[in-house]
Design a protein around this motif. Structure first.
Motif, mmCIF file in Angstrom:
data_model
loop_
_atom_site.group_PDB
_atom_site.id
_atom_site.type_symbol
_atom_site.label_atom_id
_atom_site.label_comp_id
_atom_site.label_asym_id
_atom_site.label_seq_id
_atom_site.Cartn_x
_atom_site.Cartn_y
_atom_site.Cartn_z
ATOM 1 N N TRP A 117 30.755 28.176 40.115
ATOM 2 C CA TRP A 117 29.382 27.060 39.381
ATOM 3 C C TRP A 117 27.877 26.951 40.416
ATOM 4 O O TRP A 117 27.322 26.638 39.480
ATOM 5 C CB TRP A 117 30.039 25.650 39.140
ATOM 6 C CG TRP A 117 30.641 24.818 40.361
ATOM 7 C CD1 TRP A 117 31.673 24.656 40.818
ATOM 8 C CD2 TRP A 117 29.869 24.215 41.405
ATOM 9 N NE1 TRP A 117 31.507 24.403 41.998
ATOM 10 C CE2 TRP A 117 30.600 23.289 42.284
ATOM 11 C CE3 TRP A 117 28.392 23.860 40.794
ATOM 12 C CZ2 TRP A 117 29.813 22.635 42.553
ATOM 13 C CZ3 TRP A 117 27.467 22.881 41.550
ATOM 14 C CH2 TRP A 117 28.626 22.493 42.535
ATOM 15 N N ALA A 118 28.635 27.252 41.652
ATOM 16 C CA ALA A 118 27.384 26.992 42.207
ATOM 17 C C ALA A 118 26.310 28.150 42.515
ATOM 18 O O ALA A 118 26.580 28.955 43.483
ATOM 19 C CB ALA A 118 27.483 26.391 43.327
ATOM 20 N N PRO A 119 24.694 28.083 42.591
ATOM 21 C CA PRO A 119 24.284 29.005 42.371
ATOM 22 C C PRO A 119 24.253 29.387 43.668
ATOM 23 O O PRO A 119 23.952 28.472 44.814
ATOM 24 C CB PRO A 119 22.767 28.603 42.240
ATOM 25 C CG PRO A 119 23.228 28.150 41.117
ATOM 26 C CD PRO A 119 25.226 26.686 41.159
ATOM 27 N N GLY A 120 24.256 30.579 44.626
ATOM 28 C CA GLY A 120 24.241 31.412 46.093
ATOM 29 C C GLY A 120 25.308 31.188 46.816
ATOM 30 O O GLY A 120 25.284 32.276 47.914
ATOM 31 N N THR A 121 26.557 30.874 45.768
ATOM 32 C CA THR A 121 28.030 31.106 46.578
ATOM 33 C C THR A 121 27.632 32.978 46.261
ATOM 34 O O THR A 121 27.446 32.848 44.667
ATOM 35 C CB THR A 121 29.033 30.394 45.450
ATOM 36 O OG1 THR A 121 28.876 29.262 45.901
ATOM 37 C CG2 THR A 121 30.343 30.903 46.117
ATOM 38 N N LEU A 122 28.541 33.416 47.556
ATOM 39 C CA LEU A 122 28.955 34.942 47.216
ATOM 40 C C LEU A 122 30.747 35.160 47.129
ATOM 41 O O LEU A 122 30.993 34.842 48.404
ATOM 42 C CB LEU A 122 28.229 35.576 47.773
ATOM 43 C CG LEU A 122 26.536 35.580 47.793
ATOM 44 C CD1 LEU A 122 25.845 36.478 48.893
ATOM 45 C CD2 LEU A 122 25.833 36.046 46.587
ATOM 46 N N TRP A 123 31.138 35.098 45.967
ATOM 47 C CA TRP A 123 32.890 35.323 46.203
ATOM 48 C C TRP A 123 33.120 36.576 45.360
ATOM 49 O O TRP A 123 32.668 37.403 45.074
ATOM 50 C CB TRP A 123 33.745 34.243 46.127
ATOM 51 C CG TRP A 123 33.165 34.027 44.291
ATOM 52 C CD1 TRP A 123 32.110 33.510 43.625
ATOM 53 C CD2 TRP A 123 34.097 34.044 42.363
ATOM 54 N NE1 TRP A 123 32.043 33.361 42.512
ATOM 55 C CE2 TRP A 123 33.170 34.114 42.015
ATOM 56 C CE3 TRP A 123 35.093 34.469 42.829
ATOM 57 C CZ2 TRP A 123 34.345 34.110 40.583
ATOM 58 C CZ3 TRP A 123 36.012 34.978 42.242
ATOM 59 C CH2 TRP A 123 35.683 34.221 40.670
ATOM 60 N N VAL A 124 34.581 36.801 46.079
ATOM 61 C CA VAL A 124 34.710 37.824 45.789
ATOM 62 C C VAL A 124 36.531 38.124 44.823
ATOM 63 O O VAL A 124 37.314 36.588 45.693
ATOM 64 C CB VAL A 124 35.886 39.248 46.684
ATOM 65 C CG1 VAL A 124 33.962 40.397 46.727
ATOM 66 C CG2 VAL A 124 36.055 38.881 47.672
ATOM 67 N N GLU A 125 37.279 38.163 44.106
ATOM 68 C CA GLU A 125 38.557 38.024 44.010
ATOM 69 C C GLU A 125 39.625 38.300 44.660
ATOM 70 O O GLU A 125 39.652 38.647 45.707
ATOM 71 C CB GLU A 125 38.936 39.363 42.756
ATOM 72 C CG GLU A 125 38.362 38.965 41.190
ATOM 73 C CD GLU A 125 38.451 37.836 40.420
ATOM 74 O OE1 GLU A 125 39.386 36.735 40.661
ATOM 75 O OE2 GLU A 125 37.714 37.679 39.411
#
Length: 265
Positions: free
Chosen positions: A87-95
């Motif tokens: 939900w937080a802008p800037g977070t870069l995540w993968v499944e």
């Protein structure tokens, strides 16, 4: 043909391919830091988990190499399973499945060298269960000895000597983590700390909760408030961070010594 040039380094990616093959053996340990790029409140950098994992792993590799253990530091895996901060802008995540595939493929690549042992040094709680899965995949598919460990033992504020009491719930951007970043990269820490945000109702439960309580639950970090902090960063300081960091290096170095001598059976 002359022997390949092997520079004085413990960083895997600084060698040429032929130099890596010449410098390593089945006794070598490939040490892989893994962290995350994710929201850490308004006061810490997005790469906090990757920063800590890399710093601890690097220091531990240098220490054990000086004592004769053939450990090598691989590049840090920074994009990881951080969907609790989606939900937080800037977070870069993968499944999770994407990360698992990446870990398996890295293991497959390591298995193309003489190295037969890989050790993941993890700075992000969201990776823990997935690393356990990857350990077995790397063992079953490629015959590697595969291990994973935290980048230290963690340190929730205990209410003593001026430290905040986080009730064992300081798991994200709280006192300990903020202190470590103050030690490693003070220029990246905002001068103003967000307020305390400790889930006290959960802390009072016997079975449900964080930190090895037996009943887990699904959550995202905004379930606990709008800052994304789970803990109390107030009172964090660089000297405490130095002690926590050094404790993490001690732990990882000791673990690498055990891994070096590990045998099945």
């Amino acid at each position: 043909m002359s022997a390949p040039f092997v520079p004085v380094t413990r960083r895997w990616a600084d060698l040429s391919g032929p130099a890596l093959v010449a410098a390593t053996s089945e006794r070598s340990i490939a040490v892989v830091p893994i962290g995350a790029i994710e929201h850490h409140g308004p006061h810490l950098p997005l790469r906090t988990d990757a920063l800590v994992a890399e710093a601890v792993a690097s220091a531990a590799v240098e220490r054990v190499a000086a004592s004769g253990i053939d450990a090598w530091l691989l590049p840090t895996i920074e994009y990881a399973k951080s969907d609790e901060h989606y939900w937080a802008p800037g977070t870069l995540w993968v499944e999770g499945t994407t990360l698992l595939d990446q870990l398996v493929e890295i293991g497959r690549s390591i298995a193309m060298t003489p190295v037969r042992t890989v050790a993941f040094v993890n700075g992000h709680g969201g990776n823990v269960m997935l690393l356990g899965w990857a350990n077995r995949e790397l063992r079953r598919r490629f015959g590697l000895r595969s291990f994973s460990m935290p980048a230290g033992a963690g340190a929730a504020g205990d209410g003593l000597d001026g430290r905040p009491d986080e009730l064992g719930q300081g798991i994200h951007a709280g006192f300990g983590e903020t202190s470590v970043v103050m030690h490693l990269a003070p220029h990246l820490v905002a001068p103003e700390m967000p307020p305390r945000n400790v889930p006290e109702k959960i802390a009072g439960m016997t079975h449900i909760g964080f930190n090895r309580k037996p009943v887990m639950f699904g959550w995202t970090s905004d379930d606990f408030g709008p800052t994304g902090v789970i803990g109390d960063p107030t009172g964090a300081n660089a000297e405490v961070g130095r002690m926590i960091f050094e404790s993490g290096v001690d732990f990882v170095a000791e673990a690498l010594v055990e891994i070096d001598g590990f045998e099945f059976g």
